[in-house]
Structures are given as C-alpha cells and as structure tokens.
Design an enzyme around this catalytic site. Sequence first.
Site, PDB file in Angstrom:
ATOM      1  N   THR A   1       0.844  -1.208   0.000  1.00 56.30           N
ATOM      2  CA  THR A   1       0.000   0.000   0.000  1.00 56.30           C
ATOM      3  C   THR A   1       0.875   1.252   0.000  1.00 56.30           C
ATOM      4  OG1 THR A   1      -1.636  -1.231   1.263  1.00 56.30           O
ATOM      5  CG2 THR A   1      -1.880   1.158   1.240  1.00 56.30           C
TER       6      THR A   1
ATOM      7  N   THR B   1       0.072  -3.964   9.733  1.00 53.99           N
ATOM      8  CA  THR B   1       0.190  -5.382   9.423  1.00 53.99           C
ATOM      9  C   THR B   1       0.334  -6.153  10.726  1.00 53.99           C
ATOM     10  OG1 THR B   1       1.582  -7.144   8.528  1.00 53.99           O
ATOM     11  CG2 THR B   1       2.684  -5.109   9.043  1.00 53.99           C
TER      12      THR B   1
ATOM     13  N   ASP C   1       1.961  -8.710  10.831  1.00 52.30           N
ATOM     14  CA  ASP C   1       3.300  -9.324  10.728  1.00 52.30           C
ATOM     15  C   ASP C   1       4.392  -8.490  11.401  1.00 52.30           C
ATOM     16  OD1 ASP C   1       2.058 -11.249   9.191  1.00 52.30           O
ATOM     17  OD2 ASP C   1       2.665 -10.380   7.288  1.00 52.30           O
TER      18      ASP C   1
ATOM     19  N   GLY D   1       3.072 -15.006   8.900  1.00 53.47           N
ATOM     20  CA  GLY D   1       4.434 -14.484   8.759  1.00 53.47           C
ATOM     21  C   GLY D   1       5.025 -15.055   7.491  1.00 53.47           C
TER      22      GLY D   1
HETATM   23  O1  F6P Z   1       0.279  -9.731   5.642  1.00 55.76           O
HETATM   24  C1  F6P Z   1      -0.664 -10.146   6.532  1.00 55.76           C
HETATM   25  C2  F6P Z   1      -1.041 -11.580   6.291  1.00 55.76           C
HETATM   26  O2  F6P Z   1      -1.908 -11.939   7.318  1.00 55.76           O
HETATM   27  C3  F6P Z   1       0.125 -12.571   6.164  1.00 55.76           C
HETATM   28  O3  F6P Z   1       0.714 -12.916   7.366  1.00 55.76           O
HETATM   29  C4  F6P Z   1      -0.531 -13.713   5.426  1.00 55.76           C
HETATM   30  O4  F6P Z   1       0.406 -14.468   4.693  1.00 55.76           O
HETATM   31  C5  F6P Z   1      -1.492 -13.025   4.515  1.00 55.76           C
HETATM   32  O5  F6P Z   1      -1.768 -11.755   5.072  1.00 55.76           O
HETATM   33  C6  F6P Z   1      -2.781 -13.782   4.314  1.00 55.76           C
HETATM   34  O6  F6P Z   1      -3.596 -13.119   3.398  1.00 55.76           O
HETATM   35  P1  F6P Z   1      -5.101 -13.503   3.066  1.00 55.76           P
HETATM   36  O7  F6P Z   1      -5.980 -12.857   4.083  1.00 55.76           O
HETATM   37  O8  F6P Z   1      -5.338 -12.950   1.715  1.00 55.76           O
HETATM   38  O9  F6P Z   1      -5.209 -14.995   3.120  1.00 55.76           O
END
Ligand code: F6P
Length: 376
Positions: free
Chosen positions: A120, A140, A142, A185
Amino acid sequence: MARKRRIAILTAGGDCAGLNAVIRAVVRTAENVHGWEVWGVENGMEGFLQPRDEGLRRLTRDDVAGVLTQGGTILGASNRCDIFAVKRNGRAPRDESERVLKTFKRKGIDALICVGGDGTMGAAHRLLEMGVPVVGVPKTIDNDVRGTDRSFGFDTCIGVVGDAIGRLYTTAESHHRVMLVEVMGRDAGWIGLHGGLAGGAEAILIPELPYDPDRLAHKIHARIGYGKRFSVVVVSEGANRPGVDPTFRREQADRLGGVSFLVAEELRRRTVLEVRHMVLGHMQRGGMPSPYDRVLASRLGQHAVTLIAEGAFGQMAALKGERMASVAMETAARGPRKVPKRGPLVAQAREMGITFAAADGSDDPYADARRRYGAP
Ligand code: F6P
C-alpha cells in the site's frame, strides 16, 4: 466563506485489529482540532474505482462512536486491488490510477490517508508522484513494515498465538506429543518469534533461518532424554528448508499456508512421539484489539492528521521508541523488515534453550545438555 477542508482515509491490505481505532482517531482529531470533514474510501483503493462515487462516504464522529474496540475495519479492506494494474473479467491488467485522481478532484478532497503495509505504501508513493497529497499509517499483523518499530495488530495477534500455545501445551504434555502450531508471517518471523516466546515453545521455525528437520528432531529427543516426552513447536507459514518448496500445500498461487503439515511428516519419520499440527490462520487477525494496539493505532491515526496539517505529504506516521515520528513512505515500500538472524531477540531465545533448528548450524545443539549437566 472558505470551503471546509476535506480529507479521506482508506484501509488497504489484509485486515488486523486496530484499524477502527485509527479511523476513529483520524475523524476525532480532524474534527476537533482542525474542523475538517473526513471521507471514508471503502474496500481499500477499490473505493476510488466505483461508479458515481459510491465507494466514498462521509465519516462523522457519530459514525466512529464505539468502534475503538471492534476488530476488522468499518470501511472494508481489500488486498487484491492494484490500481496500477486492475484485472477485470480475465482481461489484461489496466492502469486505472487516473480515475483516483479524477475522483479526488471531483469530490474536492485535499489529502488522503492510506493505512496499509509495504504494498500500500508503494501504491501511495506512486499516487504522491502523480500529485495526490497522501500520508501513510503502517499496518500489518506481521510487524514487518519498515520505518516503524511496531505496527498495531501485532500485539493482539501475539495474544492469540500465546494463548493457543498455552492450550496446546496441556495436550502435548498429557498425550506425550509434539504439537506444531503454524502462525502467519510470510516473509518475516516476528509473529513466530514473539508468539513462541510468549507461549513457551521449545522450537521456532522462521523464514529468515531455514530449518533442518534433523536438528529439530534432535531437540525433541534431547528433551525426551531429560524426561520431557512432549514439545511445542511454532512454525511460521514462511518457514522453509533449503531446497524444498515451502509453498507445496498452498491453495492459491500467491498465498502460503500448510507448511506445518510438511514439518509434521518430517518429524514423524524422525521421532518416536506422536506428532500433530494445526494452522492458526486468520484467527490471528480477527477480534477485539488489545489495549496496547488500541493506543498505538489511535496515536498513529492522530499523528497522520498532524502530518497533513504540517503538509508533510509522502510521510508515514511511525513509532520510534516511545515517540511518534514519521518516515518517507518509500522506506516502507522497500519491502518487509525481517528478523535479524544475529539480532538480540534470536540470541536471547537461544540462551533460554529455544532452538530455531537452523540449517546453517547457528543453534548450539548441546545447549540443553550443557545447561542440565554442566559444561563439558
Ligand atoms: O500480511 C498479513 C497476512 O496476514 C500474512 O501474514 C498472510 O500471509 C497473509 O496476510 C494472508 O492473506 P489472506 O488474508 O489474503 O489470506
């Protein structure tokens, strides 16, 4: 009479606990301090691409009353919309960023707050170069956005992981099992590391330190040797083994998830204990934000409004130590902030007997024995 200044806010990327606290802080600060109008853009950047400006709505103090403790985002989020390469009906991706500019002008918006992660911030920086006055707020679970010491959502996530490990621990001990917990992660192991420390895991596999299943099995056997016939292992979804594709179980081309299944198979071939695995998944992103995340998110939201007032466009609000600060959005756009392999947290965890089962041999395989029976 001078026109009331208008600012807009959007929440892009995956959701996390604390997004509503940011929105609330923005609305309150903008109204209280500056007398500005706030507009919400729905579903991340997608809101700018809706016909008849249907993706934008006015946000007042009443709209944000009571949202401080709510998970998710009242604006909706999307981690599938790249305005510079919009994919529609199987057609070739199209750059629709000019539409953002047009909507911006038509609605008389003076500045935009983008709440999101590295992707973003990259898009926001490109909008800035096109002439959109934009500031950022890092987001995030993460905790891997560059330029800030912390992102909100992470603390709540660690609470979930710590709690899950605590629950799995009792089953591991009762049934003499190895329990694997897979956490989020993708690129950075902050959740694995902090979650593992918070929950008391014996081993943590993170993307930054490719693992060796033999070393992991060694740790489990060392514990059996001193009467601990069970272990809890945290596996980051981005954990990887040299030469093995960590994405072998992915359900979608660009998503991880399932590596703990592979680790479980590897351990079954190497240990006498029963092995079970579980994927925590989106449990880690949902629910009520922790008090720490509510405070951090509120502070970042307030600071973003201050950045607009100062004309500091292109900056992202950030936490540095205990202070609010700002960094260029470009910094965050440079990709995830990884766990330093030789950093203090990894070193401290190792001294406490946690192994990363690192294939590069950087864990001390006899640490447990030395601690128990004295240095040879
Ligand atoms: O970046 C945040 C996150 O939760 C990551 O840890 C994970 O790999 C991803 O997003 C999962 O994305 P989605 O919600 O599209 O499955």
